[in-house]
Design a protein around this motif. Sequence first.
Motif, mmCIF file in Angstrom:
data_model
loop_
_atom_site.group_PDB
_atom_site.id
_atom_site.type_symbol
_atom_site.label_atom_id
_atom_site.label_comp_id
_atom_site.label_asym_id
_atom_site.label_seq_id
_atom_site.Cartn_x
_atom_site.Cartn_y
_atom_site.Cartn_z
ATOM 1 N N THR A 64 0.882 -1.182 0.000
ATOM 2 C CA THR A 64 0.000 0.000 0.000
ATOM 3 C C THR A 64 0.914 1.225 0.000
ATOM 4 O O THR A 64 2.119 1.099 0.233
ATOM 5 N N CYS A 65 0.309 2.370 -0.201
ATOM 6 C CA CYS A 65 1.078 3.619 -0.152
ATOM 7 C C CYS A 65 1.575 3.860 1.273
ATOM 8 O O CYS A 65 2.729 4.255 1.488
ATOM 9 N N THR A 66 0.710 3.581 2.255
ATOM 10 C CA THR A 66 1.080 3.776 3.662
ATOM 11 C C THR A 66 2.304 2.920 4.001
ATOM 12 O O THR A 66 3.259 3.393 4.633
ATOM 13 N N HIS A 71 -0.731 14.171 4.452
ATOM 14 C CA HIS A 71 -1.543 13.017 4.858
ATOM 15 C C HIS A 71 -0.984 12.327 6.097
ATOM 16 O O HIS A 71 0.233 12.234 6.282
ATOM 17 N N SER A 109 -0.563 9.335 6.834
ATOM 18 C CA SER A 109 0.367 8.214 6.636
ATOM 19 C C SER A 109 1.818 8.707 6.566
ATOM 20 O O SER A 109 2.737 8.002 6.999
ATOM 21 N N ASP A 122 1.423 16.709 0.202
ATOM 22 C CA ASP A 122 0.604 15.927 -0.738
ATOM 23 C C ASP A 122 0.640 16.634 -2.094
ATOM 24 O O ASP A 122 0.789 17.868 -2.142
ATOM 25 N N SER A 171 -6.338 15.568 0.028
ATOM 26 C CA SER A 171 -7.502 14.692 -0.074
ATOM 27 C C SER A 171 -8.795 15.329 0.399
ATOM 28 O O SER A 171 -9.873 14.892 0.018
ATOM 29 N N ASP A 195 3.445 12.979 -1.765
ATOM 30 C CA ASP A 195 2.467 11.890 -1.876
ATOM 31 C C ASP A 195 1.344 12.369 -2.792
ATOM 32 O O ASP A 195 0.545 13.231 -2.418
ATOM 33 N N ALA A 198 -1.229 10.654 -4.052
ATOM 34 C CA ALA A 198 -2.261 9.602 -4.111
ATOM 35 C C ALA A 198 -3.512 10.073 -4.862
ATOM 36 O O ALA A 198 -4.092 9.312 -5.650
ATOM 37 N N HIS A 199 -3.931 11.309 -4.620
ATOM 38 C CA HIS A 199 -5.182 11.776 -5.254
ATOM 39 C C HIS A 199 -4.947 12.437 -6.610
ATOM 40 O O HIS A 199 -5.886 12.951 -7.222
ATOM 41 N N SER A 215 -0.497 6.318 -4.251
ATOM 42 C CA SER A 215 -1.314 5.131 -3.970
ATOM 43 C C SER A 215 -1.908 4.621 -5.279
ATOM 44 O O SER A 215 -2.278 5.414 -6.151
ATOM 45 N N ALA A 270 -4.579 2.806 -5.154
ATOM 46 C CA ALA A 270 -5.919 2.395 -4.706
ATOM 47 C C ALA A 270 -6.972 3.455 -4.994
ATOM 48 O O ALA A 270 -8.109 3.330 -4.550
ATOM 49 N N LYS A 271 -6.588 4.510 -5.729
ATOM 50 C CA LYS A 271 -7.588 5.567 -5.983
ATOM 51 C C LYS A 271 -7.834 5.637 -7.490
ATOM 52 O O LYS A 271 -8.577 4.827 -8.019
ATOM 53 N N GLY A 280 -1.983 -0.957 -3.733
ATOM 54 C CA GLY A 280 -0.526 -0.898 -3.763
ATOM 55 C C GLY A 280 -0.048 0.543 -3.685
ATOM 56 O O GLY A 280 -0.846 1.484 -3.718
HETATM 57 C C1 LIG Z 1 -2.761 11.341 0.393
HETATM 58 C C2 LIG Z 1 -2.947 9.913 0.771
HETATM 59 N N1 LIG Z 1 -1.863 9.125 0.924
HETATM 60 C C3 LIG Z 1 -1.975 7.832 1.243
HETATM 61 C C4 LIG Z 1 -3.197 7.257 1.457
HETATM 62 C C5 LIG Z 1 -3.259 5.802 1.827
HETATM 63 O O1 LIG Z 1 -3.124 5.024 0.678
HETATM 64 P P1 LIG Z 1 -3.040 3.438 0.796
HETATM 65 O O2 LIG Z 1 -4.421 2.958 1.048
HETATM 66 O O3 LIG Z 1 -2.511 2.972 -0.526
HETATM 67 O O4 LIG Z 1 -2.127 3.148 1.927
HETATM 68 C C6 LIG Z 1 -4.354 8.011 1.304
HETATM 69 C C7 LIG Z 1 -5.663 7.351 1.489
HETATM 70 O O5 LIG Z 1 -6.617 7.762 1.934
HETATM 71 C C8 LIG Z 1 -4.235 9.373 0.954
HETATM 72 O O6 LIG Z 1 -5.313 10.139 0.843
#
Ligand SMILES: Cc1ncc(COP(=O)(O)O)c(C=O)c1O
Length: 408
Positions: free
Chosen positions: A107-109, A133, A135, A180, A184, A210, A212-213, A241, A243-244, A250
């Motif tokens: 996962t990203c975390t 974020h 994480s 970020d 988010s 990060d 992710a979004h 991430s 997962a979005k 991952g």
């Molecule tokens: C900016 C950001 N980073 C990381 C994550 C976590 O991602 P992952 O579920 O892949 O660990 C999120 C999820 O909400 C997020 O918004």
Amino acid sequence: MLSNAEMVKNAIQNAAIEGCLRNIANDSTIYGGDQVTIKNNKVVNFGSCSYLGIELDQRIKDGMQKMVEQYGSMLSSSPIYLRLEAYDEAERLLSEVFGHDAILSSTCTLGHLANIPVLIGANDLVLLDAQVHNSVVTATTLAATNGCTVRRIRHSRVDLLAQELEQNKDKYDKIWYMADGVYSMYGDVAPVHQVYELMNQYPNFYFYVDDAHGMGWTGKNGTGYILGEVDYHPQMVFVSSLAKGVAAAGGVTIIQDPDLRDAIRYGGNTHIFAGPIPPAMLGALNASLKILLSNDVNIMQDELQQKMNFFTNRAKEYNIPIVEKEVLTPVYFAKVGSTASTYKMFHILKEAGYYINTAFFPAVPQNKAGLRIPITNHHSFEQIDGLLSVIAENLPLVLEQEKLSLAI
Ligand SMILES: Cc1ncc(COP(=O)(O)O)c(C=O)c1O
């Protein structure tokens, strides 16, 4: 006085009692992605971060099914010992998408938890953006046991960042700014062009971002907001991430220095001790990455762009207090103020057939609660307009009841 942990627990518990959290989608099938059934009520789902809306794409389903047939549910081994070929294929495809050697994490975390303790030295200064974020904050807290200095810096204040760099450039080995790419909650973006200039100016300044979004819906091959705006910089560590917008699972890390890359790949805690991405999800990920590498992604990005334009213009016409952003992103935030009024709006919208995410402390500062509205390619223009018209009609009334004013 309540501890921070107690305040967080109370906030989450209250929101769950209100029905804003811990909802269950009790559909037997997710009809086309735009609707979910919550407590037997079919509602339009404005809570999904699958921006491109590809999670129901047949190619992704086929990719998953094939892997399940071949490998079942799990190859239960740390990937450092033994992994499926599909794992290395995912890294190869990610490297092709980004044009740089990519590290895959479960996962990203878990990626942050592998990266940050390896990257941060005892004589480094870490500046955490106030809204980075959780994480990243968690991984930094873990890394800080080595004695490095960690400070918060006001959100996206490049002027303060520049001051910190000027004052501290000779005191620390490296200075990190953790942010970020697309935030988010409010959907605003990192000031990447100015940060890029600062990397050119200060050789010991590093940007850990990060995005992710940002992934999927923008950038060439869906690489995201940051890499859609600037070229990769050697002092940048890029993380995202899957997962979005990528609709799989991952995390991905891009870091140019080959020694640091190996240090993370072979020495990052969660790469050694965590389990793998399950076969089905590897099948989804690889199919999704092939979509990003195809022309289809351009068509999908254009479609979402039109929906973002439509949302922005309609929200203005309806006079809805949306948080201002310099850049159009698919995450919108309608300002309400108090958590109680935000809950009221949630119930009104749900009654009218729309499910949205409420955002309140600790996700946003106290008294800055509101409605977090992501839009995806599943939404029709009519659904977007329908949601906005219900907000426009009811928000002033709800605020009036609480003697609050519309925060345009
Ligand atoms: C900016 C950001 N980073 C990381 C994550 C976590 O991602 P992952 O579920 O892949 O660990 C999120 C999820 O909400 C997020 O918004």
